[in-house]
Design a protein around this motif. Structure first.
Motif, mmCIF file in Angstrom:
data_model
loop_
_atom_site.group_PDB
_atom_site.id
_atom_site.type_symbol
_atom_site.label_atom_id
_atom_site.label_comp_id
_atom_site.label_asym_id
_atom_site.label_seq_id
_atom_site.Cartn_x
_atom_site.Cartn_y
_atom_site.Cartn_z
ATOM 1 N N ALA A 87 65.662 14.651 8.111
ATOM 2 C CA ALA A 87 64.994 15.462 9.129
ATOM 3 C C ALA A 87 63.748 16.028 8.460
ATOM 4 O O ALA A 87 63.846 16.900 7.603
ATOM 5 C CB ALA A 87 65.914 16.575 9.612
ATOM 6 N N CYS A 88 62.605 15.498 8.821
ATOM 7 C CA CYS A 88 61.355 15.857 8.160
ATOM 8 C C CYS A 88 60.479 16.700 9.086
ATOM 9 O O CYS A 88 60.397 16.442 10.285
ATOM 10 C CB CYS A 88 60.589 14.607 7.750
ATOM 11 N N TYR A 89 59.825 17.684 8.483
ATOM 12 C CA TYR A 89 58.854 18.509 9.192
ATOM 13 C C TYR A 89 57.622 18.632 8.309
ATOM 14 O O TYR A 89 57.726 19.095 7.169
ATOM 15 C CB TYR A 89 59.406 19.905 9.499
ATOM 16 N N PHE A 90 56.485 18.204 8.815
ATOM 17 C CA PHE A 90 55.232 18.241 8.071
ATOM 18 C C PHE A 90 54.223 19.076 8.840
ATOM 19 O O PHE A 90 53.562 18.593 9.757
ATOM 20 C CB PHE A 90 54.694 16.827 7.846
ATOM 21 N N GLY A 91 54.118 20.337 8.480
ATOM 22 C CA GLY A 91 53.164 21.230 9.115
ATOM 23 C C GLY A 91 51.733 20.765 8.952
ATOM 24 O O GLY A 91 50.882 21.022 9.808
ATOM 25 N N ALA A 116 55.493 24.226 5.755
ATOM 26 C CA ALA A 116 55.827 23.362 4.615
ATOM 27 C C ALA A 116 55.936 21.904 5.046
ATOM 28 O O ALA A 116 56.211 21.598 6.197
ATOM 29 C CB ALA A 116 57.142 23.807 3.989
ATOM 30 N N ASP A 117 55.710 21.021 4.098
ATOM 31 C CA ASP A 117 55.926 19.588 4.298
ATOM 32 C C ASP A 117 57.193 19.239 3.545
ATOM 33 O O ASP A 117 57.210 19.236 2.310
ATOM 34 C CB ASP A 117 54.731 18.790 3.775
ATOM 35 N N LYS A 118 58.264 18.967 4.296
ATOM 36 C CA LYS A 118 59.549 18.757 3.645
ATOM 37 C C LYS A 118 60.427 17.808 4.448
ATOM 38 O O LYS A 118 60.230 17.614 5.645
ATOM 39 C CB LYS A 118 60.279 20.080 3.466
ATOM 40 N N CYS A 119 61.401 17.232 3.754
ATOM 41 C CA CYS A 119 62.410 16.388 4.379
ATOM 42 C C CYS A 119 63.778 16.833 3.876
ATOM 43 O O CYS A 119 64.012 16.889 2.662
ATOM 44 C CB CYS A 119 62.221 14.914 4.006
#
Length: 133
Positions: A87-91, A116-119
């Motif tokens: 589940a990735c979120y890349f602001g 944040a850019d994270k998975c």
């Protein structure tokens, strides 16, 4: 006499082009033990191509591009009979849109502390590790 000048110009142009290329952002690798197997998760995000690749033990297992104006990306894969999700979120996907939209998206994300850019790596419904880019 003109050949050295041309060669110098070509060399300088090549060097400048190489310096202008932005390398992909690489996540620090994380090692976990799952079902008795040692697994190393990693990944990279190429901003120019808008492409995310997630790796398991050095092999690309999941990859894709972020759709326009969409900061999330979810993957499902199987590695040696282990079902792995991310589940990735890349602001930065929204913040880099530029213009008024990018400025507004960046401000909203900052107010929610979600830039944040994270998975998150998920196995059997549990988050086993988080990769930051």
């Amino acid at each position: 006499m003109r050949l050295p000048v041309v060669a110098s110009f070509v060399a300088a142009a090549t060097l400048l082009t190489a310096c202008a290329a932005t390398p992909p952002r690489v996540a620090q690798e994380k090692t976990v033990e799952i079902e008795g197997k040692t697994i190393k998760f990693g990944g990279q995000y190429d901003e120019k191509k808008n492409e995310l690749k997630l790796t398991v033990n050095g092999d690309t297992l999941m990859q894709g591009r972020f759709p326009p104006y969409t900061p999330t990306q979810n993957f499902n894969a199987k590695y040696q009979d282990i079902h792995i999700k991310s589940a990735c979120y890349f602001g930065s996907v929204l913040g880099n849109q530029g213009g008024a939209f990018g400025a507004i998206a960046g401000a909203i994300q900052a107010s929610k502390s979600s830039s944040a850019d994270k998975c998150e790596i998920i196995v059997a419904g549990d988050t086993v590790e988080t990769l930051y880019f």
